[in-house]
Design an enzyme around this catalytic site. Structure first.
Site, PDB file in Angstrom:
ATOM      1  N   GLU A 118       0.861  -1.193   0.000  1.00 29.39           N
ATOM      2  CA  GLU A 118       0.000   0.000   0.000  1.00 29.39           C
ATOM      3  C   GLU A 118       0.885   1.227   0.000  1.00 29.39           C
ATOM      4  OE1 GLU A 118      -2.007  -0.054   3.772  1.00 29.39           O
ATOM      5  OE2 GLU A 118      -2.748  -2.079   3.468  1.00 29.39           O
ATOM      6  N   LYS A 120       2.381   4.549   1.462  1.00 28.91           N
ATOM      7  CA  LYS A 120       2.479   5.102   2.810  1.00 28.91           C
ATOM      8  C   LYS A 120       2.017   6.550   2.701  1.00 28.91           C
ATOM      9  CE  LYS A 120       5.343   5.356   6.897  1.00 28.91           C
ATOM     10  NZ  LYS A 120       5.094   6.744   7.266  1.00 28.91           N
ATOM     11  N   ASP A 122       0.994  10.288   3.431  1.00 26.89           N
ATOM     12  CA  ASP A 122       1.680  11.292   4.240  1.00 26.89           C
ATOM     13  C   ASP A 122       0.668  12.250   4.862  1.00 26.89           C
ATOM     14  OD1 ASP A 122       3.814  12.431   5.414  1.00 26.89           O
ATOM     15  OD2 ASP A 122       4.635  13.362   3.614  1.00 26.89           O
ATOM     16  N   TYR A 230      -6.632   1.869   6.767  1.00 30.36           N
ATOM     17  CA  TYR A 230      -5.653   0.813   6.503  1.00 30.36           C
ATOM     18  C   TYR A 230      -5.508  -0.239   7.589  1.00 30.36           C
ATOM     19  CZ  TYR A 230      -2.767   4.353   8.871  1.00 30.36           C
ATOM     20  OH  TYR A 230      -2.300   5.295   9.733  1.00 30.36           O
ATOM     21  N   LYS A 299       2.719  -5.469   4.055  1.00 35.89           N
ATOM     22  CA  LYS A 299       2.151  -6.130   5.229  1.00 35.89           C
ATOM     23  C   LYS A 299       1.892  -7.599   4.897  1.00 35.89           C
ATOM     24  CE  LYS A 299      -0.296  -1.907   6.466  1.00 35.89           C
ATOM     25  NZ  LYS A 299      -1.565  -1.169   6.462  1.00 35.89           N
ATOM     26  N   LYS A 323      10.620   3.493   2.626  1.00 37.10           N
ATOM     27  CA  LYS A 323      10.516   4.937   2.419  1.00 37.10           C
ATOM     28  C   LYS A 323      11.167   5.380   1.105  1.00 37.10           C
ATOM     29  CE  LYS A 323       9.712   7.642   5.547  1.00 37.10           C
ATOM     30  NZ  LYS A 323       9.786   7.982   6.959  1.00 37.10           N
ATOM     31  N   CYS A 417      18.465  45.170 -14.275  1.00 40.68           N
ATOM     32  CA  CYS A 417      18.618  43.802 -14.786  1.00 40.68           C
ATOM     33  C   CYS A 417      20.093  43.427 -14.717  1.00 40.68           C
ATOM     34  CB  CYS A 417      18.108  43.752 -16.221  1.00 40.68           C
ATOM     35  SG  CYS A 417      18.559  42.235 -17.083  1.00 40.68           S
ATOM     36  N   CYS A 420      21.611  43.050 -18.484  1.00 44.91           N
ATOM     37  CA  CYS A 420      21.824  44.148 -19.431  1.00 44.91           C
ATOM     38  C   CYS A 420      21.852  45.531 -18.790  1.00 44.91           C
ATOM     39  CB  CYS A 420      20.764  44.108 -20.527  1.00 44.91           C
ATOM     40  SG  CYS A 420      19.156  44.703 -19.988  1.00 44.91           S
ATOM     41  N   CYS A 441      18.167  43.379 -24.102  1.00 43.72           N
ATOM     42  CA  CYS A 441      18.680  42.429 -23.116  1.00 43.72           C
ATOM     43  C   CYS A 441      19.089  41.094 -23.749  1.00 43.72           C
ATOM     44  CB  CYS A 441      17.593  42.204 -22.071  1.00 43.72           C
ATOM     45  SG  CYS A 441      18.128  41.109 -20.760  1.00 43.72           S
TER      46      CYS A 441
END
Ligand code: IVH
Length: 679
Positions: A118, A120, A122, A230, A299, A323, A417, A420, A441
């Protein structure tokens, strides 16, 4: 090898680890405001675990390794979990997964076992208690033994049933799962937070935790939370017709029949190799999943086998979390540089001490714009958290304030900038500063030249995007004015350019000198000045000189020009670098016919009321409308006796019928285009 005498140095190291782990666990679990990435916490935890393994007497009752998570907040009432809410052991490599499978076969004394894989999720763990089908309690995990009563808040989550479906469920059913905030909802929530001047959440997990821990459940109700189940907690008195399934995968299906949500990515597997394939597959699809995951969980499927495998202090032996590589890491912000994009946008980029994150070494990360730098309070010299999720550009999440050196310096975006030297400006509400020297530029030159030569602009036949790239890369041109200085000899030096093509191009450039004022203005590539606006400007002012000398305020008098466009035009012509190039262009012989300004009543459609209907294919409706207005027409939305003309595109409906009934002149799209071409 375990040792009995603890050296002072080790004791001091352990004390320091306890202090640091407690501090970060408090920030993570209690305050929902972690200061360091999970992976760094994991590393500290592993250091302590290793020391405790070497010196078992260090494994005191108050060691963070003996505790699952942090303390429950005082402000919610506490709930004791009749069955503790456990944690999972973590694995980071394929080798560890192979070892896990090996361990299981030894524990079960056989190789024949099925696994369930499954994602994991978060988010944060939750335990729901249903009595006689009714949701009576929802508790967070807290420290695994005692959690917080968040029943009122959980009741506001749409995907959680307030009453189970059907009737064949146990008298008491505790179901456990993860509450999370889907990515889309998280993004919208953060946009709202920023718009309201509030601090955005660092990630969907923090947002979910922060939303669930609201004392005012109305706030939770407005937050986009979701849940997947779960596992089970306490179960009492199952229904005689519907005993509990004996496999985890089937229990998940059973939960679904009671109206509970289960992650759609759950899969049944039989070998550790299949586990690794599942992991790889989910990892490649991770960015496309609508919710955040930080790994996968394997599992043992059979409950009987689970029982046989048993538990160790923190976690079941029959499950493991595999992980993903950390997406966040800590590093030093060495400097902030400015990158100028092809459209002139100035983006501050963090130069970082190289750091391995999200599977690659990162040395640069975006800081987006000045507002982001200010909001995050990121300073040069700070230790920062860097995030690299999937293929997304790495970004600086926030500074680690406890590590800020005294000399860390705040950053202010430059007003010039850096490429330029033209003025950089933030226009109205725009988050980005932009270089206003669009024609000059070097960062913007390729796009500027491509646009200049394009069909609707100067229409230089044969000068396509690839050739522009070639010319710039070969340093034959630096800006649009240089186009008119090109020689055939220079062109022939380019790859794949024969004498004939070179000659044709020189001819086309020469022909391009004859244009219209509207095309020329459009060709300059002023931000947000499209063809229609360029034409409005040309018709309204008649000469380039007049446009150049008009202030933003006056420019707003022109139909179709709002404050932002007006300011863009003003800034463009205020920049000396741009004017130098315009002067060169004019000196090279670009010219256009004089515009004889017509009085309103002299315009071809003066006094006519026109209605547009149906869909147009050659022009968008707004442009068509603007052009009609330019030609003196009044454009109306509905057909009446006062309508002089209807322009009917494809799939015209009731307006067309009405116009026919009223005997109004009807034009199709082709007629309209012909009218425009001849006016
Ligand atoms: S099973 C007895 N399955 O991971 C095992 N946990 O470190 C109980 N989690 O607190 C957990 N997705 O918040 C399980 N598919 C999943 C999960 C999952 C996320 C979280 C859960 C738990 C933590 C364990």
């Amino acid at each position: 090898m375990p040792s009995s005498i603890i050296p002072d140095k080790v004791q001091a190291q352990v004390n320091a680890l306890h202090k640091e782990l407690n501090y970060h666990a408090h920030r993570y679990y209690v305050l929902d405001d972690p200061e360091i990435p999970d992976s760094d916490y994991d590393k500290l935890f592993q250091q302590l675990e290793a020391l405790e393994k070497q010196y078992p007497q260090l494994q005191t009752l108050d060691s963070p390794t003996q505790r699952v998570g942090g303390q429950a907040l005082e402000s919610f009432s506490q709930i004791h979990h009749q069955m503790p809410m456990l944690s999972l052991s973590n694995a980071f490599s394929s080798e560890e997964i192979k070892d896990f499978a090996q361990r299981i076969s030894e524990l079960l004394d056989q190789d024949n076992f099925s696994l369930v894989a499954e994602p994991k999720l978060d988010g944060l763990a939750i335990s729901l208690r249903y009595e006689k089908g009714l949701l009576v309690q929802a508790a967070t995990r807290g420290d695994g033994q005692t959690g917080e009563d968040v029943t009122q808040n959980v009741r506001t989550i749409q995907s959680i049933p307030l009453h189970l479906s059907g009737s064949e469920y146990p008298e008491v059913l505790e179901v456990r799962g993860e509450i999370f905030m889907p990515k889309a909802g998280f993004n919208t929530l953060n946009e709202k937070q920023i718009a309201q001047g509030e601090k955005p959440f660092a990630n969907p997990r923090n947002a979910a935790a922060g939303s669930l821990r609201q004392l005012d459940s109305k706030i939770t109700a407005a937050r986009p939370l979701d849940m997947f189940c779960y596992s089970l907690g306490v179960v009492e008195q199952v229904h005689p017709n519907n005993p509990l399934e004996k496999h985890h995968s089937r229990i998940l299906k059973q939960l679904q029949t009671w109206g509970l949500a289960v992650c759609p990515e759950v899969d049944c597997l039989s070998t550790w190799q299949e586990c690794l394939a599942y992991y790889d597959d989910i990892l490649t699809r991770r960015a496309q999943l609508p919710y955040e995951i930080d790994g996968v969980v394997y599992k043992v499927d059979s409950l009987e086998q689970q029982q046989k495998a048993g538990f160790i202090s923190r976690a079941p032996r029959w499950a493991i979390a595999h992980k993903f590589p950390a997406e966040e890491a800590m590093t030093k912000l060495l400097a902030i540089d400015i990158q100028v994009g092809r459209t002139g946008a100035l983006t501050p980029v963090a130069r970082l001490e190289p750091i391995f994150v999200g599977g690659v070494t990162v040395t640069n990360a975006t800081l987006h714009n000045q507002d982001e730098i200010t909001r995050k309070d990121v300073r040069i010299g700070d230790t920062v958290i860097v995030r690299r999720a999937g293929d997304v550009i790495p970004e600086v999440v926030k500074p680690v304030l406890s590590k800020r050196p005294d000399n860390a310096s705040a950053y202010i975006m430059p007003d010039r900038c850096p490429v330029c030297g033209s003025h950089a400006q933030r226009i109205n509400e725009e988050a980005k500063s932009r270089c206003t020297g669009g024609l000059f530029c070097p960062a913007q030159r390729k796009e500027a030249i491509k646009h200049f030569a394009s069909r609707k602009a100067m229409d230089i036949d044969g000068l396509g995007d690839k050739l522009v790239e070639q010319l710039v890369d070969a340093k034959l041109i630096h800006n649009i004015a240089d186009l008119f200085q090109l020689s055939e000899v220079q062109l022939v030096s380019l790859e794949r350019m024969g004498d004939k093509s070179a000659n044709n191009l020189i001819q086309a450039i020469e022909q391009g000198k004859k244009t219209t004022l509207a095309r020329f203005i459009y060709a300059l590539g002023i931000r947000e000045v499209g063809e229609t606006t360029a034409r409005s400007l040309a018709n309204y002012y008649g000469t380039l000189e007049a446009i150049k000398q008009t202030s933003a305020e006056q420019l707003e008098e022109v139909p179709d020009i709002g404050p932002i466009v007006a300011r863009n035009i003003e800034l463009f012509f205020c920049e000396d670098h741009n004017n130098e190039i315009i002067n060169k262009l004019l000196a090279s012989g670009i010219h256009w016919p004089e515009i004889i300004k017509k009085e309103a009543h002299e315009l071809p459609l003066a006094g006519k009321t026109i209605v547009l209907t149906g869909s147009l294919s050659q022009m968008n409706r707004n442009d068509a409308k603007a052009r009609l207005i330019e030609l003196g027409a009044k454009v109306s939305g509905s057909v009446s006796k006062k309508t002089d003309m209807l322009i009917a595109g494809e799939k015209a409906g009731s307006k067309l019928e009405k116009a026919q009934q009223l005997n109004i002149e009807i034009l199709n799209e082709a007629d309209m285009m012909a009218l425009f071409a001849n006016s």
